[in-house]
Write an enzyme that holds these catalytic residues in place. Structure first.
Site, short mmCIF file in Angstrom:
data_model
loop_
_atom_site.label_atom_id
_atom_site.label_comp_id
_atom_site.label_asym_id
_atom_site.label_seq_id
_atom_site.Cartn_x
_atom_site.Cartn_y
_atom_site.Cartn_z
N THR A 110 46.09 49.44 34.75
CA THR A 110 44.97 48.93 35.47
C THR A 110 45.10 47.45 36.36
O THR A 110 46.03 47.00 36.06
CB THR A 110 43.87 48.87 34.61
OG1 THR A 110 42.79 48.46 35.51
CG2 THR A 110 43.66 47.38 33.65
N TYR B 189 40.50 31.19 26.41
CA TYR B 189 41.47 31.65 27.40
C TYR B 189 42.35 30.76 28.13
O TYR B 189 43.57 30.94 28.40
CB TYR B 189 40.58 32.31 28.61
CG TYR B 189 41.32 33.01 29.63
CD1 TYR B 189 41.85 33.97 29.65
CD2 TYR B 189 40.98 32.29 31.07
CE1 TYR B 189 42.78 34.62 30.74
CE2 TYR B 189 41.79 33.07 31.99
CZ TYR B 189 42.29 33.89 31.99
OH TYR B 189 43.27 34.50 33.03
#
Length: 318
Positions: free
Chosen positions: A51, A202
């Site tokens: 993806t 993150y």
């Protein structure tokens, strides 16, 4: 009256965005990889290629003639992506293999099978990643962001580094992010057990990507294996699936974001550009050298992170 002014203001902004949308899109799209380099006879491995920018990178390199191995956690989705690549380019040599970067047993099994069946590896693109997950751990007990984005790719690269060296000239591309600017390596709490913020977790993992690429490049000096990190840009992809707010914002402001095809350009550039044949340890964005935050340039932090990573993974990588 105040409400009417707000509505009028939003209407003006919306109108301006509509009027200038083509110009905004051209700016947001960023640079395009202009290299026409062919990859006939070359083997490429891309993680998370089912993806987003991973899939677009796989398509681009397949069109250039490479054998592209798509390493995906979800094999079914990987096969769907491979089928769409073959539909777009009938001569594409793409294949899907299962790899779960949140499980070191899966990584080791993948590498063992890969080394048994593949004779060369010319380009490794560490592309897969997670973003802003709720607090979860990998199979091995690592916080998910640092576990998948950094440690999983660290182990995979370690297991394949011998093949990369034997296949030289070779390249390793590590997909990081502008978010590394806001990250710090919290050695005292690497897995966020004391406190957890998904955004900061993150950012820490993206800083780890930059530090890993720079330290790996230093250690591979003289081997003809080049290592660089990239910021793909702010890409409208399913990477934001764990944050409802981010998904809404990305939908509303999609005109300002890159498409996956546009976001893949710098990864492709670092994988194929002839002028980068001897460039290593650098960071790129929009197919050009990019700024690295001071904490991303610390040799001391990079070396310490390397040692801690080896210890966590139970490997000896000098």
């Amino acid at each position: 009256m105040f409400v009417l002014l707000i509505i009028a203001g939003l209407g003006v902004v919306t109108l301006l965005v509509i009027l200038f949308a083509p110009h905004i899109r051209r700016y947001a799209a960023g640079a395009v990889c202009k290299s026409t380099a062919r990859l006939d006879g070359k083997t490429v491995l891309i993680t998370g290629a089912n993806t987003g920018i991973g899939k677009e990178t796989a398509l681009d390199l397949a069109v250039r003639g490479a054998r592209v191995i798509m390493a995906c956690r979800d094999v079914e989705k990987g096969e769907e992506a491979a089928a769409s690549i073959r539909a777009a380019y009938s001569e594409a040599k793409v294949e899907v293999r299962e790899l779960d970067l949140a499980d070191t047993c899966s990584i080791r099994a993948f590498a063992q099978k890969f080394l048994r069946e593949v004779n060369h590896l010319h380009i490794l693109i560490n592309n897969a990643g997670v973003m802003m997950c709720p607090y979860t751990k990998t199979i091995d007990g690592f916080e998910m962001h640092i576990g998948v984005n950094h440690l999983g790719h660290f182990l995979l690269t370690y297991l394949l580094i011998g093949l990369l060296k034997r296949s030289a000239p070779a390249r390793v591309v590590v997909v990081s992010s502008l978010a590394h600017n806001f990250g710090w390596i919290r050695f005292h709490d690497l897995h966020s057990q004391g406190s957890y913020n998904s955004g900061l977790a993150y950012c820490q993992s993206k800083l780890a990507n930059v530090l890993f690429a720079r330290e790996l490049a230093r250690r591979l000096k003289g081997t003809n294996v080049m290592v660089n990190s990239v910021h793909p840009g702010t890409v409208n992809s399913d990477l934001t699936r764990h944050s409802t707010l981010m998904m809404i914002l990305f939908t509303v402001f999609s005109v300002f974001l890159k498409t996956p095809l546009e976001g893949a350009q710098t990864s492709v550039y670092c994988a194929v550009a002839e002028e980068l044949h001897s460039v290593s340890g650098k960071h790129f964005s929009d197919c050009a050298p990019a700024f690295v935050a001071p904490q991303g340039r610390s040799e001391e932090t990079a070396s310490k992170l390397w040692d801690v990573s080896c210890e966590l993974l139970g490997i000896d990588w000098d």
